[in-house]
Design a protein around this motif. Structure first.
Motif, PDB file in Angstrom:
ATOM      1  N   GLU A   1      -8.527  24.831  12.570  1.00 13.88           N
ATOM      2  CA  GLU A   1      -8.633  25.974  13.486  1.00 13.88           C
ATOM      3  C   GLU A   1      -7.734  27.121  13.012  1.00 13.88           C
ATOM      4  O   GLU A   1      -8.123  28.292  13.068  1.00 13.88           O
ATOM      5  CB  GLU A   1      -8.254  25.536  14.906  1.00 13.88           C
ATOM      6  CG  GLU A   1      -8.321  26.633  15.946  1.00 13.88           C
ATOM      7  CD  GLU A   1      -9.732  27.203  16.158  1.00 13.88           C
ATOM      8  OE1 GLU A   1     -10.687  26.716  15.537  1.00 13.88           O
ATOM      9  OE2 GLU A   1      -9.834  28.172  16.934  1.00 13.88           O
TER      10      GLU A   1
ATOM     11  N   ARG B   1      -9.444  28.767  10.166  1.00 12.67           N
ATOM     12  CA  ARG B   1     -10.593  29.543  10.670  1.00 12.67           C
ATOM     13  C   ARG B   1     -10.122  30.855  11.302  1.00 12.67           C
ATOM     14  O   ARG B   1     -10.733  31.907  11.095  1.00 12.67           O
ATOM     15  CB  ARG B   1     -11.376  28.704  11.692  1.00 12.67           C
ATOM     16  CG  ARG B   1     -12.730  29.283  12.068  1.00 12.67           C
ATOM     17  CD  ARG B   1     -13.299  28.621  13.294  1.00 12.67           C
ATOM     18  NE  ARG B   1     -12.517  28.914  14.488  1.00 12.67           N
ATOM     19  CZ  ARG B   1     -12.564  30.065  15.160  1.00 12.67           C
ATOM     20  NH1 ARG B   1     -13.359  31.033  14.738  1.00 12.67           N
ATOM     21  NH2 ARG B   1     -11.828  30.251  16.242  1.00 12.67           N
ATOM     22  N   LEU B   2      -9.041  30.789  12.074  1.00 12.90           N
ATOM     23  CA  LEU B   2      -8.521  31.995  12.725  1.00 12.90           C
ATOM     24  C   LEU B   2      -8.073  33.023  11.692  1.00 12.90           C
ATOM     25  O   LEU B   2      -8.349  34.218  11.818  1.00 12.90           O
ATOM     26  CB  LEU B   2      -7.353  31.623  13.652  1.00 12.90           C
ATOM     27  CG  LEU B   2      -7.753  30.912  14.955  1.00 12.90           C
ATOM     28  CD1 LEU B   2      -6.526  30.269  15.602  1.00 12.90           C
ATOM     29  CD2 LEU B   2      -8.419  31.893  15.913  1.00 12.90           C
TER      30      LEU B   2
ATOM     31  N   GLN C   1      -9.045  33.255   8.557  1.00 16.91           N
ATOM     32  CA  GLN C   1     -10.199  33.767   7.819  1.00 16.91           C
ATOM     33  C   GLN C   1     -11.000  34.763   8.659  1.00 16.91           C
ATOM     34  O   GLN C   1     -11.483  35.777   8.144  1.00 16.91           O
ATOM     35  CB  GLN C   1     -11.086  32.613   7.359  1.00 16.91           C
ATOM     36  CG  GLN C   1     -12.273  33.080   6.545  1.00 16.91           C
ATOM     37  CD  GLN C   1     -12.911  31.952   5.788  1.00 16.91           C
ATOM     38  OE1 GLN C   1     -12.335  31.437   4.832  1.00 16.91           O
ATOM     39  NE2 GLN C   1     -14.092  31.546   6.221  1.00 16.91           N
ATOM     40  N   HIS C   2     -11.130  34.474   9.946  1.00 19.41           N
ATOM     41  CA  HIS C   2     -11.860  35.385  10.825  1.00 19.41           C
ATOM     42  C   HIS C   2     -11.152  36.744  10.883  1.00 19.41           C
ATOM     43  O   HIS C   2     -11.792  37.794  10.880  1.00 19.41           O
ATOM     44  CB  HIS C   2     -11.968  34.788  12.226  1.00 19.41           C
ATOM     45  CG  HIS C   2     -12.736  35.639  13.180  1.00 19.41           C
ATOM     46  ND1 HIS C   2     -14.103  35.762  13.124  1.00 19.41           N
ATOM     47  CD2 HIS C   2     -12.333  36.439  14.195  1.00 19.41           C
ATOM     48  CE1 HIS C   2     -14.516  36.597  14.065  1.00 19.41           C
ATOM     49  NE2 HIS C   2     -13.458  37.024  14.723  1.00 19.41           N
ATOM     50  N   ALA C   3      -9.820  36.716  10.890  1.00 19.63           N
ATOM     51  CA  ALA C   3      -9.049  37.962  11.001  1.00 19.63           C
ATOM     52  C   ALA C   3      -8.999  38.728   9.688  1.00 19.63           C
ATOM     53  O   ALA C   3      -9.005  39.959   9.680  1.00 19.63           O
ATOM     54  CB  ALA C   3      -7.635  37.651  11.484  1.00 19.63           C
TER      55      ALA C   3
ATOM     56  N   GLY D   1     -10.745  37.688   6.536  1.00 20.24           N
ATOM     57  CA  GLY D   1     -11.869  37.539   5.614  1.00 20.24           C
ATOM     58  C   GLY D   1     -11.709  36.414   4.616  1.00 20.24           C
ATOM     59  O   GLY D   1     -12.665  35.965   4.010  1.00 20.24           O
TER      60      GLY D   1
ATOM     61  N   HIS E   1     -16.537  26.248   3.622  1.00 21.09           N
ATOM     62  CA  HIS E   1     -16.637  27.459   4.439  1.00 21.09           C
ATOM     63  C   HIS E   1     -15.284  28.148   4.624  1.00 21.09           C
ATOM     64  O   HIS E   1     -15.180  29.130   5.337  1.00 21.09           O
ATOM     65  CB  HIS E   1     -17.266  27.142   5.797  1.00 21.09           C
ATOM     66  CG  HIS E   1     -18.733  26.867   5.703  1.00 21.09           C
ATOM     67  ND1 HIS E   1     -19.695  27.819   5.987  1.00 21.09           N
ATOM     68  CD2 HIS E   1     -19.412  25.764   5.323  1.00 21.09           C
ATOM     69  CE1 HIS E   1     -20.893  27.307   5.796  1.00 21.09           C
ATOM     70  NE2 HIS E   1     -20.756  26.043   5.398  1.00 21.09           N
TER      71      HIS E   1
ATOM     72  N   ARG F   1     -21.294  36.668   7.683  1.00 22.19           N
ATOM     73  CA  ARG F   1     -20.049  36.096   8.179  1.00 22.19           C
ATOM     74  C   ARG F   1     -20.268  35.234   9.406  1.00 22.19           C
ATOM     75  O   ARG F   1     -19.430  34.414   9.756  1.00 22.19           O
ATOM     76  CB  ARG F   1     -19.049  37.204   8.467  1.00 22.19           C
ATOM     77  CG  ARG F   1     -18.682  37.949   7.196  1.00 22.19           C
ATOM     78  CD  ARG F   1     -17.461  38.793   7.313  1.00 22.19           C
ATOM     79  NE  ARG F   1     -17.260  39.524   6.077  1.00 22.19           N
ATOM     80  CZ  ARG F   1     -16.675  39.003   4.996  1.00 22.19           C
ATOM     81  NH1 ARG F   1     -16.228  37.766   5.018  1.00 22.19           N
ATOM     82  NH2 ARG F   1     -16.548  39.711   3.898  1.00 22.19           N
ATOM     83  N   ASP F   2     -21.411  35.405  10.084  1.00 23.49           N
ATOM     84  CA  ASP F   2     -21.685  34.529  11.218  1.00 23.49           C
ATOM     85  C   ASP F   2     -22.573  33.354  10.818  1.00 23.49           C
ATOM     86  O   ASP F   2     -23.070  32.629  11.661  1.00 23.49           O
ATOM     87  CB  ASP F   2     -22.283  35.311  12.379  1.00 23.49           C
ATOM     88  CG  ASP F   2     -23.579  36.011  11.991  1.00 23.49           C
ATOM     89  OD1 ASP F   2     -23.930  36.007  10.793  1.00 23.49           O
ATOM     90  OD2 ASP F   2     -24.244  36.565  12.878  1.00 23.49           O
ATOM     91  N   ARG F   3     -22.740  33.171   9.523  1.00 25.21           N
ATOM     92  CA  ARG F   3     -23.377  31.970   8.964  1.00 25.21           C
ATOM     93  C   ARG F   3     -24.770  31.705   9.556  1.00 25.21           C
ATOM     94  O   ARG F   3     -25.021  30.696  10.185  1.00 25.21           O
ATOM     95  CB  ARG F   3     -22.513  30.721   9.196  1.00 25.21           C
ATOM     96  CG  ARG F   3     -21.078  30.861   8.811  1.00 25.21           C
ATOM     97  CD  ARG F   3     -20.943  30.928   7.296  1.00 25.21           C
ATOM     98  NE  ARG F   3     -19.553  30.782   6.931  1.00 25.21           N
ATOM     99  CZ  ARG F   3     -18.711  31.804   6.836  1.00 25.21           C
ATOM    100  NH1 ARG F   3     -19.138  33.016   7.037  1.00 25.21           N
ATOM    101  NH2 ARG F   3     -17.465  31.617   6.504  1.00 25.21           N
TER     102      ARG F   3
END
Ligand code: FES
Length: 168
Positions: free
Chosen positions: A38, A41-42, A44-46, A48, A78, A147-149
């Protein structure tokens, strides 16, 4: 460059939400290892991708080593340990896709973009990755884009324009 506080707070929240008893350590407290994915993921989301700096930040925050974080980060296809382009194309090279023409699709995409797997176009627009089974075997050959796969398929070389346009 240290972790921005809102991001650090989100990661601390992810650790706290791993309740004692679920992945608990010998002291009964939540095991921070349960929150590594998690945290990745956080980040990477912020941002890239997950840089070496962020691996170190996550390790410090979770009380783990950078090697432990890196091992997990590199296990998941991913999670990106290198900067990626604005648009992502992840072509499946699993068995179902291979049997249904994934190699022709791969050749067409690589010829159009002029890059191989794991590479980004010089303008930073596209990154092409290969992944093993994206869970759409009934839509083989399949890909995941953006990015939303989003799952796309079945794909043929003639679908290239739509595939590239969909990769935002
Ligand atoms: S093998 Fe390609 S989606 Fe499963």
């Amino acid at each position: 460059m240290s972790l921005p506080e809102p991001l650090a707070a989100d990661i601390r929240h992810a650790v706290a939400s791993h309740a004692p008893g679920v992945g608990a350590g010998s002291d009964g407290n939540a095991d921070p290892r349960g929150a590594v994915l998690e945290a990745l993921r956080l980040v990477q989301h912020a941002e890239g991708w997950v840089s070496d700096y962020r691996v170190a930040d996550i390790a410090a925050l979770l009380g783990m080593t950078t090697a432990e974080i890196d091992n997990l980060a590199t296990f998941y296809s991913h999670i990106f340990r290198r900067r990626v382009g604005k648009r992502l194309i992840m072509l499946c090279d699993g068995a179902s896709c291979y049997l249904n023409g994934a190699d022709a699709l791969r050749d067409a995409v690589q010829a159009r973009l002029g890059i191989g797997f794991g590479e980004t176009t010089p303008d930073g627009e596209f990154t092409l990755l290969n992944v093993c089974c994206v869970g759409g075997c009934d839509r083989a050959p399949a890909a995941v884009t953006g990015r939303d796969r989003r799952l796309c398929g079945p794909l043929a070389p003639g679908d290239l324009d739509a595939l590239l346009a969909d990769a935002e």
